[in-house]
Every structure is written in structure tokens, then in C-alpha cells.
Motif scaffolding. Sequence first.
Motif, PDB file in Angstrom:
ATOM      1  N   THR A 125       0.851  -1.186   0.000  1.00  0.00           N
ATOM      2  CA  THR A 125       0.000   0.000   0.000  1.00  0.00           C
ATOM      3  C   THR A 125       0.885   1.233   0.000  1.00  0.00           C
ATOM      4  O   THR A 125       1.723   1.408   0.886  1.00  0.00           O
ATOM      5  CB  THR A 125      -0.926   0.022   1.220  1.00  0.00           C
ATOM      6  OG1 THR A 125      -1.850  -1.071   1.127  1.00  0.00           O
ATOM      7  CG2 THR A 125      -1.708   1.325   1.290  1.00  0.00           C
ATOM      8  N   VAL A 126       0.709   2.058  -1.003  1.00  0.00           N
ATOM      9  CA  VAL A 126       1.458   3.305  -1.106  1.00  0.00           C
ATOM     10  C   VAL A 126       0.471   4.452  -0.960  1.00  0.00           C
ATOM     11  O   VAL A 126      -0.571   4.477  -1.624  1.00  0.00           O
ATOM     12  CB  VAL A 126       2.202   3.412  -2.456  1.00  0.00           C
ATOM     13  CG1 VAL A 126       2.887   4.774  -2.600  1.00  0.00           C
ATOM     14  CG2 VAL A 126       3.222   2.291  -2.582  1.00  0.00           C
ATOM     15  N   VAL A 127       0.783   5.371  -0.064  1.00  0.00           N
ATOM     16  CA  VAL A 127      -0.100   6.515   0.162  1.00  0.00           C
ATOM     17  C   VAL A 127       0.624   7.802  -0.207  1.00  0.00           C
ATOM     18  O   VAL A 127       1.854   7.863  -0.224  1.00  0.00           O
ATOM     19  CB  VAL A 127      -0.585   6.581   1.623  1.00  0.00           C
ATOM     20  CG1 VAL A 127      -1.407   5.352   1.968  1.00  0.00           C
ATOM     21  CG2 VAL A 127       0.583   6.737   2.582  1.00  0.00           C
ATOM     22  N   GLN A 128      -0.151   8.811  -0.488  1.00  0.00           N
ATOM     23  CA  GLN A 128       0.389  10.103  -0.885  1.00  0.00           C
ATOM     24  C   GLN A 128      -0.296  11.202  -0.094  1.00  0.00           C
ATOM     25  O   GLN A 128      -1.494  11.140   0.176  1.00  0.00           O
ATOM     26  CB  GLN A 128       0.158  10.316  -2.381  1.00  0.00           C
ATOM     27  CG  GLN A 128       0.682  11.633  -2.928  1.00  0.00           C
ATOM     28  CD  GLN A 128       0.600  11.675  -4.437  1.00  0.00           C
ATOM     29  OE1 GLN A 128       1.310  10.955  -5.126  1.00  0.00           O
ATOM     30  NE2 GLN A 128      -0.281  12.525  -4.954  1.00  0.00           N
TER      31      GLN A 128
ATOM     32  N   VAL B 167      -4.557  12.782   2.323  1.00  0.00           N
ATOM     33  CA  VAL B 167      -4.036  11.430   2.138  1.00  0.00           C
ATOM     34  C   VAL B 167      -4.887  10.657   1.125  1.00  0.00           C
ATOM     35  O   VAL B 167      -6.119  10.590   1.250  1.00  0.00           O
ATOM     36  CB  VAL B 167      -4.005  10.671   3.480  1.00  0.00           C
ATOM     37  CG1 VAL B 167      -3.475   9.258   3.291  1.00  0.00           C
ATOM     38  CG2 VAL B 167      -3.153  11.423   4.488  1.00  0.00           C
ATOM     39  N   THR B 168      -4.227  10.089   0.133  1.00  0.00           N
ATOM     40  CA  THR B 168      -4.899   9.238  -0.850  1.00  0.00           C
ATOM     41  C   THR B 168      -4.091   7.955  -1.023  1.00  0.00           C
ATOM     42  O   THR B 168      -2.881   7.937  -0.797  1.00  0.00           O
ATOM     43  CB  THR B 168      -5.023   9.931  -2.222  1.00  0.00           C
ATOM     44  OG1 THR B 168      -3.712  10.305  -2.683  1.00  0.00           O
ATOM     45  CG2 THR B 168      -5.896  11.164  -2.134  1.00  0.00           C
ATOM     46  N   THR B 169      -4.766   6.875  -1.401  1.00  0.00           N
ATOM     47  CA  THR B 169      -4.095   5.600  -1.646  1.00  0.00           C
ATOM     48  C   THR B 169      -3.706   5.518  -3.112  1.00  0.00           C
ATOM     49  O   THR B 169      -4.558   5.584  -3.999  1.00  0.00           O
ATOM     50  CB  THR B 169      -5.013   4.426  -1.271  1.00  0.00           C
ATOM     51  OG1 THR B 169      -5.336   4.520   0.125  1.00  0.00           O
ATOM     52  CG2 THR B 169      -4.326   3.094  -1.533  1.00  0.00           C
ATOM     53  N   VAL B 170      -2.414   5.400  -3.360  1.00  0.00           N
ATOM     54  CA  VAL B 170      -1.900   5.339  -4.731  1.00  0.00           C
ATOM     55  C   VAL B 170      -1.963   3.911  -5.255  1.00  0.00           C
ATOM     56  O   VAL B 170      -2.314   3.665  -6.405  1.00  0.00           O
ATOM     57  CB  VAL B 170      -0.458   5.871  -4.782  1.00  0.00           C
ATOM     58  CG1 VAL B 170       0.127   5.748  -6.185  1.00  0.00           C
ATOM     59  CG2 VAL B 170      -0.408   7.321  -4.309  1.00  0.00           C
TER      60      VAL B 170
ATOM     61  N   TYR C 258       4.572   7.488   0.202  1.00  0.00           N
ATOM     62  CA  TYR C 258       5.204   6.645   1.214  1.00  0.00           C
ATOM     63  C   TYR C 258       4.595   5.245   1.144  1.00  0.00           C
ATOM     64  O   TYR C 258       3.419   5.082   0.821  1.00  0.00           O
ATOM     65  CB  TYR C 258       4.939   7.183   2.621  1.00  0.00           C
ATOM     66  CG  TYR C 258       5.534   8.533   2.901  1.00  0.00           C
ATOM     67  CD1 TYR C 258       6.768   8.648   3.536  1.00  0.00           C
ATOM     68  CD2 TYR C 258       4.871   9.692   2.538  1.00  0.00           C
ATOM     69  CE1 TYR C 258       7.315   9.888   3.802  1.00  0.00           C
ATOM     70  CE2 TYR C 258       5.412  10.940   2.797  1.00  0.00           C
ATOM     71  CZ  TYR C 258       6.639  11.027   3.431  1.00  0.00           C
ATOM     72  OH  TYR C 258       7.178  12.252   3.683  1.00  0.00           O
ATOM     73  N   THR C 259       5.409   4.255   1.495  1.00  0.00           N
ATOM     74  CA  THR C 259       4.891   2.899   1.644  1.00  0.00           C
ATOM     75  C   THR C 259       4.402   2.730   3.079  1.00  0.00           C
ATOM     76  O   THR C 259       5.121   3.028   4.038  1.00  0.00           O
ATOM     77  CB  THR C 259       5.983   1.858   1.345  1.00  0.00           C
ATOM     78  OG1 THR C 259       6.416   2.003   0.000  1.00  0.00           O
ATOM     79  CG2 THR C 259       5.444   0.445   1.558  1.00  0.00           C
TER      80      THR C 259
ATOM     81  N   GLN D  82       7.066   4.665   5.311  1.00  0.00           N
ATOM     82  CA  GLN D  82       8.467   4.499   4.931  1.00  0.00           C
ATOM     83  C   GLN D  82       8.737   5.301   3.663  1.00  0.00           C
ATOM     84  O   GLN D  82       7.990   5.233   2.689  1.00  0.00           O
ATOM     85  CB  GLN D  82       8.776   3.019   4.704  1.00  0.00           C
ATOM     86  CG  GLN D  82      10.253   2.719   4.550  1.00  0.00           C
ATOM     87  CD  GLN D  82      10.526   1.221   4.594  1.00  0.00           C
ATOM     88  OE1 GLN D  82       9.595   0.420   4.689  1.00  0.00           O
ATOM     89  NE2 GLN D  82      11.780   0.843   4.536  1.00  0.00           N
ATOM     90  N   GLN D  83       9.815   6.066   3.676  1.00  0.00           N
ATOM     91  CA  GLN D  83      10.081   6.970   2.571  1.00  0.00           C
ATOM     92  C   GLN D  83      10.267   6.231   1.254  1.00  0.00           C
ATOM     93  O   GLN D  83      10.904   5.195   1.188  1.00  0.00           O
ATOM     94  CB  GLN D  83      11.296   7.832   2.881  1.00  0.00           C
ATOM     95  CG  GLN D  83      12.582   7.042   3.118  1.00  0.00           C
ATOM     96  CD  GLN D  83      13.713   7.944   3.559  1.00  0.00           C
ATOM     97  OE1 GLN D  83      13.497   9.107   3.872  1.00  0.00           O
ATOM     98  NE2 GLN D  83      14.915   7.422   3.583  1.00  0.00           N
ATOM     99  N   ASN D  84       9.688   6.768   0.199  1.00  0.00           N
ATOM    100  CA  ASN D  84       9.864   6.241  -1.145  1.00  0.00           C
ATOM    101  C   ASN D  84      10.732   7.167  -1.984  1.00  0.00           C
ATOM    102  O   ASN D  84      10.873   6.975  -3.177  1.00  0.00           O
ATOM    103  CB  ASN D  84       8.501   6.066  -1.843  1.00  0.00           C
ATOM    104  CG  ASN D  84       7.676   4.966  -1.194  1.00  0.00           C
ATOM    105  OD1 ASN D  84       8.183   4.182  -0.404  1.00  0.00           O
ATOM    106  ND2 ASN D  84       6.402   4.904  -1.524  1.00  0.00           N
ATOM    107  N   ASP D  85      11.288   8.176  -1.357  1.00  0.00           N
ATOM    108  CA  ASP D  85      12.081   9.168  -2.067  1.00  0.00           C
ATOM    109  C   ASP D  85      13.213   9.597  -1.136  1.00  0.00           C
ATOM    110  O   ASP D  85      13.006   9.781   0.055  1.00  0.00           O
ATOM    111  CB  ASP D  85      11.200  10.371  -2.436  1.00  0.00           C
ATOM    112  CG  ASP D  85      11.928  11.371  -3.305  1.00  0.00           C
ATOM    113  OD1 ASP D  85      12.837  12.036  -2.774  1.00  0.00           O
ATOM    114  OD2 ASP D  85      11.600  11.502  -4.488  1.00  0.00           O
ATOM    115  N   SER D  86      14.403   9.758  -1.675  1.00  0.00           N
ATOM    116  CA  SER D  86      15.558  10.080  -0.846  1.00  0.00           C
ATOM    117  C   SER D  86      15.452  11.454  -0.192  1.00  0.00           C
ATOM    118  O   SER D  86      16.185  11.756   0.742  1.00  0.00           O
ATOM    119  CB  SER D  86      16.843  10.014  -1.680  1.00  0.00           C
ATOM    120  OG  SER D  86      16.783  10.930  -2.765  1.00  0.00           O
ATOM    121  N   ASP D  87      14.548  12.303  -0.678  1.00  0.00           N
ATOM    122  CA  ASP D  87      14.400  13.643  -0.115  1.00  0.00           C
ATOM    123  C   ASP D  87      13.413  13.687   1.048  1.00  0.00           C
ATOM    124  O   ASP D  87      13.259  14.719   1.695  1.00  0.00           O
ATOM    125  CB  ASP D  87      13.926  14.634  -1.193  1.00  0.00           C
ATOM    126  CG  ASP D  87      14.990  14.870  -2.252  1.00  0.00           C
ATOM    127  OD1 ASP D  87      16.181  14.759  -1.914  1.00  0.00           O
ATOM    128  OD2 ASP D  87      14.630  15.156  -3.399  1.00  0.00           O
TER     129      ASP D  87
END
Length: 234
Positions: free
Chosen positions: A23-26, A45-48, A78-79, A189-194
Motif C-alpha cells: 500500500t502506497v499513500v500520498q 491522504v490518498t491511496t496510490v 510513502y509505503t 516508509q520513505q519512497n524518495d531520498s528527499d
Amino acid sequence: MNLHSVLATVALSASLTAPAGATVVQGTMTPTNYFSGYMGEMTGVTTVSGTETLPDTLFAICIEHSAQFPGWTTAYQYTLTDSFAPFLKNPGTIDMATALLHYVIDGYYASLMHGDYGSAAGYGLNLAVWQVTNFDGTQASMGIKPNQYDSDPNGSYALYTIIMEDVNDNFASISPNYRSTDYEIRFLQQNDSDTQSFAIITDRDNEVPEPSSLALLLAGGIGLAARARRKYQA
């Protein structure tokens, strides 16, 4: 680009990619002035991907020590995970570390949100959570660390000492199976290094207790809160 650079780029991309079926959320991170940068909200928050849904607004705590809660205008992804292990220095301590995290949230989250500990106390909870991520399996690792600042004008370190004294004094009685009955604690959990990783807290849907039980719970809660405030103000 040399081979080493190519391999490093591929490795980084792989580490930032969410597992299949996860599950990835944004959402957009919004800091709150009250907590001075160590806590805040993820809004919109939305589910991607995945089937799990979350509330539109989540309360989040930075997991990294001294991490400042970001104020982004751009929504990041984020995951969503149930496991505390990826954030631990020693993943082998996962059960007890998770129990300690739940113990801290159970004991201090509500009072903190109520404003009992002052405007900068979010750092105190952030520091305690960070120490739990460094748990090495021993009670000694939950001892109070020295204040890294010359002064503590906002009381954030004072809250940290209250939390860690509590954890240390009651360490032997905290079961590795201990989990909150009041709060659901999950992780972004971060999905991007920034970006940064966060613990998110949502209320559990509990049955309404009987009036006699409710009165007993309220009396106990008031007594604990008063004791904590006296200790904090001493």
C-alpha cells in the motif's frame, strides 16, 4: 557515468521502490507550530496503490532523531507498513522495541496533544522514540541520555526525562507482546531520498465501557496526569 555510478544509481532506485502489492499513500506534510517541527500532519491522504484506506489527515512523528517535520507544498508518496523493523538499529529486537514504542505512545501521546507539556515538548517525544529505534535489547539502552543543549527553555528535554524514567523504571514489567488498545501505530516508509520516515497514530475504535468502568478509568487517568504534571513542573 562510470560503472560504479550506474550500479549505485540502480541500487538507490531499487531501495526506494515499494514492494509489489504494498500500500502506497500520498499526502502533503504540514508542520504544526505547536510541536515546533518534530510532529505534524499529513493531509490530503490518498491511496496510490494497494487496497488499504486511511483517514484524510494523519498525525505523524518524525522517526529520525532531531528530524524536523517538513513543510512541503508538494505531496510525496510513502509505503505504509506495520513493521517497526526497518527503522531499528537492531531489527532483532523488533518485538520488545515495538512494545516500548506502544508503551510510550500510550503513556504520553494524549497528554502531549492536550498541551500538558508545553509548546516544544514534541521534541521530547521525538527523542524518546528515536532512542527506542536504537534499542539494543538491554534495559540500560533505555537510560536517560545527557542533554545535548546548553539550556532547555521550552521543557522538551524535561518531557524526555519523564518518559525515559518511566520506561526504565517499568522495563521489567513491559511484555514484548504489549500493544496499545487505544492507538493504531503504523509507519510511513520513505519512497524518495528527499523525504523522511514517520510513525503515524490513529485512534482505535473501542467499545464504550460500562459507566462504572468508565468512572474508574477516568479517575485513574486524572490521577496519572496530575502526577506527571507535578513531576514535570518540579
